[in-house]
Design an enzyme around this catalytic site. Structure first.
Site, short mmCIF file in Angstrom:
data_model
loop_
_atom_site.label_atom_id
_atom_site.label_comp_id
_atom_site.label_asym_id
_atom_site.label_seq_id
_atom_site.Cartn_x
_atom_site.Cartn_y
_atom_site.Cartn_z
N LEU A 40 0.87 -1.17 0.00
CA LEU A 40 0.00 0.00 0.00
C LEU A 40 0.91 1.22 0.00
CD1 LEU A 40 -3.09 0.44 0.11
CD2 LEU A 40 -2.89 0.68 2.58
N ASP A 41 0.76 2.10 -1.00
CA ASP A 41 1.64 3.27 -1.12
C ASP A 41 1.64 4.08 0.18
OD1 ASP A 41 2.27 2.59 -3.71
OD2 ASP A 41 0.84 3.98 -4.62
N PRO A 42 2.77 4.72 0.51
CA PRO A 42 2.86 5.49 1.76
C PRO A 42 1.76 6.53 1.93
CG PRO A 42 5.03 5.25 0.78
CD PRO A 42 4.05 4.69 -0.22
#
Length: 305
Positions: A40-42
């Site tokens: 999950l992207d930051p």
């Protein structure tokens, strides 16, 4: 304290990487065998299922669908396809009705070809694309097939060029790419403004906790862990009822079955995994049906001998 095997459903905060979450869980639970079910992207918040102990072996058998709620800003193109990147172009956007915009969104429903963002974790020649992008290397990513099961237009702000969508999709789908491509279709530009994942791998917000919840109550951390067998409710079960069968299974041998039972029970499919359990509902592993030999062949065996 012995760590319980199963899944933690983390409600991830903005700015934290998936790897950061795994590191924190390893430290809090004092165990090394921890893994997440997909990056999950930051800058994305929401559901990040994390496997503990033997549950890491079952990640591939979880439901693969994911659901997001995101906001897209039209009129802006960035090098990352989200609002956090460097702006590379700006254009006006069409002031169209909700109905017309929804018609354009039709192009993203169903099975589509999608080019991932260049700032992504996709591998290219053995290296993550984002590393090449950060070095300003010139490269192209090939289109990949993804499936958009549902795409709902929830809000449309014509004045500010912001739309909110809900997307139920296959693993590997980039909502940033939808934002970018929608901008192009509208003869404008587009980037992702914000994104929240509300479900993943069969888990949703109802199951979720913050990492801070574990930090506050480490002594009772086991209570936050969902048993592996509960995460596999979507898979048909087969019960091994005798010690002989269980011994066969745990030594990696196929289990002889009455094929008529499977032919009468339509929930079984020789192409799909079968959850093997004992009479006490204890998970023993995963197998696949071999119709020709009337066997269940072991694929994943817990407590192998």
């Amino acid at each position: 304290m012995e760590t319980k095997d199963g899944f933690l459903v983390i409600n991830k905060d903005k700015g934290c990487t998936s790897h950061d979450c795994v590191k924190q869980i390893r430290k809090l639970l004092n165990t090394k065998k921890v893994g997440h079910t997909g990056t999950l992207d930051p800058e994305v918040i929401g559901i990040l299922p994390i496997a503990i102990g033997s549950a890491t072996r079952f990640i591939q058998y979880l439901p693969q669908g994911k659901t997001y709620i995101g906001q897209i800003k039209l009129g802006i193109r960035t090098n990352t396809d989200d609002i956090h990147g460097e702006i590379i172009n700006q254009k006006s956007w069409p002031k169209i009705s909700d109905e017309k915009l929804d018609q354009y969104l039709n192009r993203f429903r169903g099975i589509i070809k999608q080019i991932p963002p260049k700032v992504s974790s996709v591998h290219i020649n053995g290296e993550r694309a984002y590393k090449k992008s950060f070095r300003n290397e010139v490269f192209e990513l090939a289109p990949r097939e993804v499936k958009i099961d549902e795409l709902t237009l929830m809000k449309w702000d014509q004045i500010n060029g912001i739309l909110e969508i809900k997307v139920k999709c296959s693993a590997g789908t980039y909502i940033r790419a939808i934002a970018r491509d929608l901008g192009e279709i509208l003869n404008s530009e587009g980037c992702l403004l914000q994104l929240k994942r509300i479900s993943a791998c069969g888990f949703d917000e109802q199951n979720s906790i913050k990492i801070s919840d574990i930090e506050k109550d480490k002594k009772n951390s086991k209570n936050f862990i969902i048993p592996t067998i509960s995460a596999l409710n979507h898979i048909s079960s087969f019960v091994l009822s005798t010690e002989e069968q269980i011994n066969f299974w745990q030594t990696g041998r196929a289990i002889r079955v009455d094929i008529n039972y499977f032919q009468e029970n339509k929930s079984f499919d020789y192409k799909k995994p079968i959850k093997v359990i004992d009479k006490k509902q204890i998970l023993l592993g995963i197998g696949f049906l071999n119709e020709e030999q009337s066997n269940i062949n072991p694929k994943l065996v817990l407590n192998a001998k």
